[in-house]
Motif scaffolding. Structure first.
Motif, PDB file in Angstrom:
ATOM      1  N   PRO A 127       0.425  -1.499   0.099  1.00  0.00           N
ATOM      2  CA  PRO A 127      -0.280   0.003   0.216  1.00  0.00           C
ATOM      3  C   PRO A 127       0.794   0.866  -0.088  1.00  0.00           C
ATOM      4  O   PRO A 127       0.566   2.056  -0.571  1.00  0.00           O
ATOM      5  N   ALA A 128       2.269   1.245   0.791  1.00  0.00           N
ATOM      6  CA  ALA A 128       3.009   2.687   0.965  1.00  0.00           C
ATOM      7  C   ALA A 128       3.580   2.704  -0.507  1.00  0.00           C
ATOM      8  O   ALA A 128       3.460   3.490  -1.347  1.00  0.00           O
ATOM      9  N   LEU A 129       3.664   1.805  -2.159  1.00  0.00           N
ATOM     10  CA  LEU A 129       4.023   2.367  -2.789  1.00  0.00           C
ATOM     11  C   LEU A 129       3.131   2.345  -3.892  1.00  0.00           C
ATOM     12  O   LEU A 129       3.289   3.455  -4.683  1.00  0.00           O
ATOM     13  N   VAL A 130       1.903   1.890  -3.729  1.00  0.00           N
ATOM     14  CA  VAL A 130       0.489   2.078  -4.162  1.00  0.00           C
ATOM     15  C   VAL A 130       0.144   3.733  -4.174  1.00  0.00           C
ATOM     16  O   VAL A 130      -0.132   4.511  -5.201  1.00  0.00           O
ATOM     17  N   ALA A 131       0.344   4.042  -2.965  1.00  0.00           N
ATOM     18  CA  ALA A 131       0.089   5.257  -2.325  1.00  0.00           C
ATOM     19  C   ALA A 131       0.511   6.687  -2.934  1.00  0.00           C
ATOM     20  O   ALA A 131       0.470   7.406  -3.299  1.00  0.00           O
ATOM     21  N   ASP A 132       2.224   6.305  -2.529  1.00  0.00           N
ATOM     22  CA  ASP A 132       3.053   6.813  -3.714  1.00  0.00           C
ATOM     23  C   ASP A 132       2.767   7.382  -5.141  1.00  0.00           C
ATOM     24  O   ASP A 132       2.910   8.211  -5.208  1.00  0.00           O
ATOM     25  N   GLY A 133       2.850   6.132  -5.352  1.00  0.00           N
ATOM     26  CA  GLY A 133       2.208   6.398  -7.117  1.00  0.00           C
ATOM     27  C   GLY A 133       0.814   6.869  -7.111  1.00  0.00           C
ATOM     28  O   GLY A 133       0.977   7.800  -8.062  1.00  0.00           O
ATOM     29  N   LYS A 134       0.351   7.327  -6.497  1.00  0.00           N
ATOM     30  CA  LYS A 134      -1.373   7.995  -6.913  1.00  0.00           C
ATOM     31  C   LYS A 134      -0.728   9.126  -6.538  1.00  0.00           C
ATOM     32  O   LYS A 134      -1.456  10.330  -7.158  1.00  0.00           O
ATOM     33  N   HIS A 135      -0.339   9.637  -5.484  1.00  0.00           N
ATOM     34  CA  HIS A 135       0.265  11.120  -4.905  1.00  0.00           C
ATOM     35  C   HIS A 135       0.902  11.186  -6.014  1.00  0.00           C
ATOM     36  O   HIS A 135       0.296  12.841  -6.383  1.00  0.00           O
ATOM     37  N   LEU A 136       1.908  10.855  -7.224  1.00  0.00           N
ATOM     38  CA  LEU A 136       2.628  11.519  -7.917  1.00  0.00           C
ATOM     39  C   LEU A 136       1.804  11.209  -9.195  1.00  0.00           C
ATOM     40  O   LEU A 136       2.016  12.246  -9.547  1.00  0.00           O
ATOM     41  N   ARG A 137       0.567  10.837  -9.228  1.00  0.00           N
ATOM     42  CA  ARG A 137       0.143  10.889 -10.373  1.00  0.00           C
ATOM     43  C   ARG A 137      -0.953  12.150 -10.105  1.00  0.00           C
ATOM     44  O   ARG A 137      -1.010  13.076 -11.791  1.00  0.00           O
ATOM     45  N   THR A 138      -0.879  12.359  -8.783  1.00  0.00           N
ATOM     46  CA  THR A 138      -2.079  13.854  -8.701  1.00  0.00           C
ATOM     47  C   THR A 138      -1.208  14.804  -8.967  1.00  0.00           C
ATOM     48  O   THR A 138      -1.370  15.878  -9.497  1.00  0.00           O
ATOM     49  N   ASP A 139       0.785  14.947  -8.663  1.00  0.00           N
ATOM     50  CA  ASP A 139       1.112  16.025  -9.168  1.00  0.00           C
ATOM     51  C   ASP A 139       1.600  16.609 -10.640  1.00  0.00           C
ATOM     52  O   ASP A 139       1.114  16.814 -10.700  1.00  0.00           O
ATOM     53  N   VAL A 140       1.109  14.731 -11.490  1.00  0.00           N
ATOM     54  CA  VAL A 140       1.712  15.270 -12.603  1.00  0.00           C
ATOM     55  C   VAL A 140       0.468  15.474 -13.491  1.00  0.00           C
ATOM     56  O   VAL A 140       0.167  16.761 -14.640  1.00  0.00           O
ATOM     57  N   ILE A 141      -1.148  15.263 -13.172  1.00  0.00           N
ATOM     58  CA  ILE A 141      -2.519  16.115 -13.199  1.00  0.00           C
ATOM     59  C   ILE A 141      -1.873  17.465 -12.999  1.00  0.00           C
ATOM     60  O   ILE A 141      -2.276  18.058 -13.641  1.00  0.00           O
ATOM     61  N   SER A 142      -1.692  17.746 -11.888  1.00  0.00           N
ATOM     62  CA  SER A 142      -1.923  19.211 -11.150  1.00  0.00           C
ATOM     63  C   SER A 142      -0.389  20.131 -12.420  1.00  0.00           C
ATOM     64  O   SER A 142      -0.778  21.587 -12.796  1.00  0.00           O
ATOM     65  N   SER A 143       0.652  19.187 -12.398  1.00  0.00           N
ATOM     66  CA  SER A 143       1.424  19.748 -12.991  1.00  0.00           C
ATOM     67  C   SER A 143       1.074  20.569 -14.605  1.00  0.00           C
ATOM     68  O   SER A 143       1.055  21.480 -15.057  1.00  0.00           O
ATOM     69  N   ILE A 144       0.345  19.450 -15.340  1.00  0.00           N
ATOM     70  CA  ILE A 144      -1.149  19.608 -16.322  1.00  0.00           C
ATOM     71  C   ILE A 144      -1.215  21.485 -16.183  1.00  0.00           C
ATOM     72  O   ILE A 144      -1.017  21.769 -17.620  1.00  0.00           O
ATOM     73  N   GLY A 145      -2.112  21.237 -15.544  1.00  0.00           N
ATOM     74  CA  GLY A 145      -3.045  22.305 -15.480  1.00  0.00           C
ATOM     75  C   GLY A 145      -2.607  23.794 -14.925  1.00  0.00           C
ATOM     76  O   GLY A 145      -2.311  24.320 -15.405  1.00  0.00           O
ATOM     77  N   VAL A 146      -1.446  23.506 -14.438  1.00  0.00           N
ATOM     78  CA  VAL A 146      -0.363  24.264 -14.261  1.00  0.00           C
ATOM     79  C   VAL A 146      -0.010  24.617 -15.267  1.00  0.00           C
ATOM     80  O   VAL A 146      -0.021  25.996 -15.488  1.00  0.00           O
ATOM     81  N   ALA A 147       0.413  24.409 -16.385  1.00  0.00           N
ATOM     82  CA  ALA A 147       1.184  24.764 -17.282  1.00  0.00           C
ATOM     83  C   ALA A 147       0.381  25.123 -18.176  1.00  0.00           C
ATOM     84  O   ALA A 147       0.426  26.551 -18.431  1.00  0.00           O
ATOM     85  N   PHE A 148      -0.735  24.328 -18.843  1.00  0.00           N
ATOM     86  CA  PHE A 148      -1.342  25.677 -19.059  1.00  0.00           C
ATOM     87  C   PHE A 148      -2.152  26.894 -18.495  1.00  0.00           C
ATOM     88  O   PHE A 148      -2.171  27.922 -18.912  1.00  0.00           O
ATOM     89  N   GLY A 149      -1.954  26.978 -17.100  1.00  0.00           N
ATOM     90  CA  GLY A 149      -2.320  27.914 -16.515  1.00  0.00           C
ATOM     91  C   GLY A 149      -1.513  28.757 -16.852  1.00  0.00           C
ATOM     92  O   GLY A 149      -2.048  30.493 -17.358  1.00  0.00           O
ATOM     93  N   VAL A 150      -0.212  28.545 -16.704  1.00  0.00           N
ATOM     94  CA  VAL A 150       0.516  29.731 -16.800  1.00  0.00           C
ATOM     95  C   VAL A 150       0.480  30.386 -18.013  1.00  0.00           C
ATOM     96  O   VAL A 150       0.797  31.275 -18.115  1.00  0.00           O
ATOM     97  N   VAL A 151       0.518  29.042 -19.291  1.00  0.00           N
ATOM     98  CA  VAL A 151       0.391  29.938 -20.978  1.00  0.00           C
ATOM     99  C   VAL A 151      -0.521  30.996 -20.267  1.00  0.00           C
ATOM    100  O   VAL A 151      -0.583  32.256 -21.152  1.00  0.00           O
ATOM    101  N   ILE A 152      -2.267  30.486 -20.186  1.00  0.00           N
ATOM    102  CA  ILE A 152      -3.324  31.376 -20.496  1.00  0.00           C
ATOM    103  C   ILE A 152      -3.140  32.470 -19.688  1.00  0.00           C
ATOM    104  O   ILE A 152      -3.283  33.866 -20.081  1.00  0.00           O
ATOM    105  N   ALA A 153      -2.451  33.361 -18.671  1.00  0.00           N
ATOM    106  CA  ALA A 153      -1.712  33.581 -17.920  1.00  0.00           C
ATOM    107  C   ALA A 153      -0.595  34.838 -18.294  1.00  0.00           C
ATOM    108  O   ALA A 153      -1.162  36.310 -18.613  1.00  0.00           O
TER     109      ALA A 153
END
Ligand code: ZN
Ligand code: ZN
Length: 295
Positions: free
Chosen positions: A140-166
């Motif tokens: 469960p620790a590895l899966v939790a790590d992976g899921k956390h990283l996945r949210t990082d990747v998704i939010s990073s994509i959102g952040v990049a879009f936001g910076v472009v639009i800004a």
């Protein structure tokens, strides 16, 4: 060194690398949104270190004062990770609040976003790796790590879009708004990680489909016994514990009853490798109406 330990070490290495690259992107641009992205990585490094310690400890064999093993150390690290995710979200909200009232100009957005994007690709690869391997290893620790990283990747994509639009629109509040959205996404992920780990700490039963498999194995392998009842299962990290009562003819010898137990235990170990089965033997007058009937 086992596979879980190697993966935990890899997480620490990837976390440090990504953190360095994302701090660079933040310093190049001065963007609050990219700062929130970098801050997420600091959490990753800390939790990867905690997870590594837990995994090393969790894989220790049972000893005199932990006769059931040390598996739950993994769940502790997953809960700790959830707590840290929430702390990071609150820190980002605090920064974004400040940026709303003192807007900053984003510098070198193209170069900054490219650098940030490179780090996100590394994260994306590693999160896929962790979830995949974590499920295979039932960690469960590895899966939790992976899921956390996945949210990082998704939010990073959102952040990049936001910076472009800004940058394109020249609206200064878009940058901190992006950071707030990142923080909310992180909060949601933290909640999920904590809830799942608490389930493990509370000795949750195996899922119903796996219980059905166990019942089938008992029904077909316990020849010589009448029935089994009071089946109880629990999971502690990657360890699975199975317990039940087995009703045998009252006049069977200890040898005969033990032979049946050994056969069922071996079959359950084939079904769930490494699982630990404990069987309580009873004579027929202890049979229950709701038992697993042996064929
Ligand atoms: Zn019983
Ligand atoms: Zn035995």
């Amino acid at each position: 060194m086992n596979r879980t330990t190697i993966l935990a070490l890899g997480s620490l290495f990837v976390g440090i690398t990504v953190l360095g690259i994302k701090i660079l992107a933040w310093k190049m641009t001065g963007s609050v949104a990219l700062m929130s992205d970098a801050l997420e990585s600091i959490v990753n490094v800390a939790t990867a270190a905690a997870a590594l310690l837990a995994v090393i400890y969790a894989s220790r064999p049972p000893d005199a004062n932990h006769p059931y093993g040390h598996h739950k150390a993994e769940l502790f690290s997953a809960v700790l990770e959830g707590v840290m995710i929430v702390a990071a979200a609150l820190a980002i909200l605090h920064e974004a609040w400040g940026a709303f009232f003192a807007p900053r100009v984003i510098e070198a957005p193209v170069a900054g976003l490219l650098v940030n994007g490179a780090a996100s690709m590394l994260n994306a690869f590693w999160c896929w790796m962790l979830i995949n391997e974590g499920r295979k290893l039932r960690s469960p620790a590895l899966v939790a790590d992976g899921k956390h990283l996945r949210t990082d990747v998704i939010s990073s994509i959102g952040v990049a879009f936001g910076v472009v639009i800004a940058v394109v629109t020249g609206l200064p509040w878009l940058d901190p708004l992006m950071a707030v959205l990142v923080a909310l996404n992180i909060l949601w992920a933290g909640w999920g990680v904590m809830r799942q780990s608490v389930g493990g700490l509370m000795d949750e039963s195996l899922p119903e489909d796996m219980l059905e498999e166990i019942r089938k194995v008992i029904a077909t392998e316990a020849t010589g016994a009448y029935q089994a009842h009071d089946l109880r299962t629990r999971q502690a990290g990657s360890a699975i514990f199975i317990e039940f009562h087995l009703v045998v003819p009252g006049d069977s010898t200890v040898h005969e009853a033990h032979e049946v137990c050994d056969r069922v235990e071996a079959a359950l170990d084939r079904l769930l490798p490494g699982s630990i089965t404990t069987i309580h033997v009873e004579p027929e007058e202890k049979a229950k109406r709701s038992g697993i009937v042996v064929y």
